[in-house]
Every structure is written in structure tokens, then in C-alpha cells.
Motif scaffolding. Structure first.
Motif, PDB file in Angstrom:
ATOM      1  N   ARG A 176      -1.219 -19.706  27.003  1.00 32.23           N
ATOM      2  CA  ARG A 176      -2.185 -19.631  25.898  1.00 32.23           C
ATOM      3  C   ARG A 176      -3.303 -20.656  26.088  1.00 32.23           C
ATOM      4  NH1 ARG A 176       2.687 -18.938  22.959  1.00 32.23           N
ATOM      5  NH2 ARG A 176       2.722 -21.164  22.443  1.00 32.23           N
ATOM      6  N   GLU A 177      -2.897 -21.913  26.449  1.00 28.94           N
ATOM      7  CA  GLU A 177      -3.907 -22.944  26.646  1.00 28.94           C
ATOM      8  C   GLU A 177      -4.828 -22.603  27.810  1.00 28.94           C
ATOM      9  OE1 GLU A 177      -1.760 -26.527  27.162  1.00 28.94           O
ATOM     10  OE2 GLU A 177      -1.182 -26.726  25.035  1.00 28.94           O
ATOM     11  N   THR A 178      -4.223 -22.060  28.901  1.00 26.87           N
ATOM     12  CA  THR A 178      -5.042 -21.686  30.059  1.00 26.87           C
ATOM     13  C   THR A 178      -6.032 -20.590  29.706  1.00 26.87           C
ATOM     14  OG1 THR A 178      -3.214 -22.252  31.545  1.00 26.87           O
ATOM     15  CG2 THR A 178      -4.965 -20.872  32.442  1.00 26.87           C
ATOM     16  N   GLN A 201       7.314 -23.579  27.194  1.00 25.72           N
ATOM     17  CA  GLN A 201       6.202 -24.344  27.762  1.00 25.72           C
ATOM     18  C   GLN A 201       5.272 -23.447  28.565  1.00 25.72           C
ATOM     19  OE1 GLN A 201       7.872 -27.552  30.007  1.00 25.72           O
ATOM     20  NE2 GLN A 201       8.665 -28.646  28.214  1.00 25.72           N
ATOM     21  N   GLN A 254       3.161 -21.535  26.202  1.00 20.11           N
ATOM     22  CA  GLN A 254       2.126 -22.409  25.650  1.00 20.11           C
ATOM     23  C   GLN A 254       1.042 -22.675  26.688  1.00 20.11           C
ATOM     24  OE1 GLN A 254       1.765 -23.431  22.623  1.00 20.11           O
ATOM     25  NE2 GLN A 254       0.014 -24.784  22.980  1.00 20.11           N
ATOM     26  N   PHE A 255       1.473 -22.898  27.947  1.00 21.14           N
ATOM     27  CA  PHE A 255       0.512 -23.152  29.016  1.00 21.14           C
ATOM     28  C   PHE A 255      -0.389 -21.937  29.238  1.00 21.14           C
ATOM     29  CE2 PHE A 255      -0.579 -23.004  33.566  1.00 21.14           C
ATOM     30  CZ  PHE A 255      -1.304 -24.176  33.667  1.00 21.14           C
ATOM     31  N   ASP A 275      -7.273 -20.023  26.729  1.00 20.99           N
ATOM     32  CA  ASP A 275      -8.320 -20.625  25.901  1.00 20.99           C
ATOM     33  C   ASP A 275      -9.295 -21.422  26.752  1.00 20.99           C
ATOM     34  OD1 ASP A 275      -7.060 -19.491  23.753  1.00 20.99           O
ATOM     35  OD2 ASP A 275      -5.980 -21.322  23.174  1.00 20.99           O
ATOM     36  N   GLN A 276      -8.741 -22.220  27.702  1.00 18.52           N
ATOM     37  CA  GLN A 276      -9.616 -23.034  28.545  1.00 18.52           C
ATOM     38  C   GLN A 276     -10.470 -22.156  29.449  1.00 18.52           C
ATOM     39  OE1 GLN A 276      -7.112 -25.767  30.649  1.00 18.52           O
ATOM     40  NE2 GLN A 276      -6.666 -27.017  28.829  1.00 18.52           N
ATOM     41  N   LYS A 294     -13.284 -20.938  27.476  1.00 15.36           N
ATOM     42  CA  LYS A 294     -14.276 -22.005  27.269  1.00 15.36           C
ATOM     43  C   LYS A 294     -15.062 -22.274  28.552  1.00 15.36           C
ATOM     44  CE  LYS A 294     -11.669 -24.386  23.643  1.00 15.36           C
ATOM     45  NZ  LYS A 294     -10.966 -25.646  23.262  1.00 15.36           N
TER      46      LYS A 294
END
Length: 290
Positions: free
Chosen positions: A133-135, A127, A130-131, A137-138, A141
Motif C-alpha cells: 500500500r505504501e509503495t 507487513q 502494508q508495504f 502511494d509513493q 506521488k
């Protein structure tokens, strides 16, 4: 008592009889008395012996009963002690068995907990990856969005600066130089951003009752669409002033006890029996003295 009477009679007879006979009689009496005493004593001794024998028998019976009771009590005590020893031994054995079972169970639970923690740790690591990677990406952005926003803000600021530079000052109906005048909604927004005054928008319809705008009251008396003129009454500090035949975007000025510079009413649009505009209120107020 009978023996004593007999002796007395013998003594009386002796006084009467000759001395030889008296002696015999006395000797016989003594013998009789002696035999009677001996018989009496023998009877008493036998009675005492019987009583002693009965007492001894009773004591022997009591001693036997006591010995029996003591033996039974010892047997009961020994049986109780034996049972207690058995119970203690059994309890110790059960305690040892329970301790062994508890140890085994604790080890099993500990192994289960470690296994569960290991699984949870692996899931948590996944997790977190994954967090991350998402962070990432965000964050990318957000950076892109911020870059775009900065560009938009710069563009808006440029447009706002241009709008403010296009605003003009003019003399009001009292001959006093007004503040910057807005002729439309965009320019009014620019004035609000500039923050020199407080601006209160209004829409007045023609009617007899005044309408409260900020701390003053305005009444629309006439709206001439063809000539683009209007007439309003201004009520401030309990004083009514008529502003007659005023033009669109013309600053209508009046003083109040709250400021050294005039308030201004600017009407941007006239329609049938209706005008739309704003009230410009000075930010610096006069503090009333008590």
C-alpha cells in the motif's frame, strides 16, 4: 661304627677260643647286628612317615587355603558381574527414559517453532500488505512529482533556450569574433550549460599582487565606476599584457600556447576598487610536442 668294632673283637676272640664257642659268638653277633639294622631301619621309616604326614598336612592346609581363595575370588567375580549387569540395566533404562524425554521435548520445541513461524508469517504478510500500500502511494506521488518536474524541466529548458538565443557574439578588443557573451549570472549559467567553453568566475580587487584565475594571472590596475571602465594586466605564458580602459561586457582577448583561439576575459560589474566577471577558456587545447 660301634657294631663294626664289636664284630672285629668277636672275630679276634674266635681265633683264640674253641670252634664251638666261636660259632655261638658269631651267631650272637649276627643277631645283634641284624637287630641293630632293623632298629635303624625302623627309626628311618618312622622318620620318613612323620615327614610324609607333616607334608600331607601342609598340602592339605595349602589345598584348603587355595579352595578358600578360589571360592572368595569366584564370589567377588560373581558380585562384580552382578553389579555390572545392574549398572548396564540401569543405564539402558536411563537411556530409554532420556530418549523418551528427548523425543517429547523435541516435539514440544517443534510445536513451539511452528507456532512462532506461523505468527511471524502472519506478521510478515501484514507487513508486506502494508508495504504494498505504501509503495503504491509513493509510486503515485513519484509519478505526480515526475510530472511536475518534467513540466519544470521543460519550462527551464525553454527559458534556457531563450536565454541562449538572447546571447550575442561581438568582436573582442583584438578584432576577433568572440564566443557568446554573458552579461549576468543567469546568462553565464546558460553558457555553462551550453558547454562550448570552460568558464571560471572571479572577483578582482585593486592591489599590487596578481591573482591566479585558471592558468593565467590577472591584476586590477584601475576601476572607474563613473565611466564604467577598468584597466587590468594579464600574465600568460610568462608574458604580461596591459588591457587599458576596457568597458563592461567587452571581451578582452589574448592568446596562449595552449589554444589556437583566444582566451577571453569579460567583466560584468565594476565597483570601487573591484571588478567581477569570468574567464572563458577554449575546450580544445594544443598538445605540446616533445
Amino acid at each position: 661304627m660301634n657294631d663294626q668294632n664289636e664284630i672285629n673283637r668277636t672275630e679276634i676272640t674266635a681265633h683264640r677260643a674253641p670252634s664251638g664257642l666261636v660259632s655261638k659268638i658269631l651267631l650272637g653277633g649276627v643277631l645283634v647286628a641284624a637287630m641293630g639294622g632293623w632298629w635303624y631301619q625302623s627309626t628311618q621309616v618312622n622318620s620318613v612317615r612323620h615327614e610324609l604326614a607333616d607334608t600331607q598336612q601342609k598340602m592339605d592346609q595349602l589345598r584348603g587355603q587355595m579352595d578358600t581363595s578360589v571360592a572368595m575370588a569366584k564370589a567377588e567375580v560373581n558380585e562384580s558381574v552382578s553389579k555390572m549387569n545392574e549398572q548396564v540395566t540401569k543405564a539402558q533404562q536411563e537411556s530409554q527414559a532420556s530418549a523418551a524425554r528427548a523425543t517429547v521435548l523435541a516435539r514440544q520445541q517443534a510445536a513451539g517453532v511452528m507456532k512462532t513461524l506461523g505468527a511471524k508469517n502472519e506478521a510478515l504478510v501484514a507487513q508486506m500488505d502494508q508495504f504494498k500500500r505504501e509503495t503504491t502511494d509513493q509510486s503515485t506521488k513519484v509519478d505526480e512529482t515526475l510530472t511536475g518536474i518534467k513540466g519544470d524541466v521543460g519550462s527551464v529548458k525553454g527559458e534556457l533556450d531563450q536565454t541562449i538565443s538572447d546571447l550575442k557574439r561581438t568582436n573582442g578588443d583584438m578584432g576577433v569574433m568572440s564566443g557568446l557573451i554573458a552579461t549576468n549570472a543567469g546568462e553565464l549559467q546558460a553558457l555553462k550549460q551550453l558547454g562550448e567553453r570552460d568558464y571560471i568566475e572571479f572577483s578582482l580587487t585593486r592591489k599590487d599582487q596578481p591573482q591566479k584565475v585558471g592558468t593565467v594571472q590577472l591584476t586590477l590596475k584601475k576601476a572607474d565606476v563613473k565611466r564604467n571602465r577598468f584597466t587590468i594586466d594579464v600574465m600568460a605564458d610568462d608574458r604580461r599584457v596591459e588591457k587599458k580602459d576596457k568597458n563592461v561586457n567587452e571581451p578582452i582577448q589574448f592568446y596562449t600556447s595552449h589554444a589556437r583561439i583566444p582566451y577571453e576575459v569579460v567583466v560584468n560589474q565594476i565597483s570601487k576598487d573591484k571588478v567581477t566577471g569570468y574567464l572563458a577558456v577554449p575546450k580544445v587545447k594544443i598538445i605540446a610536442q616533445r
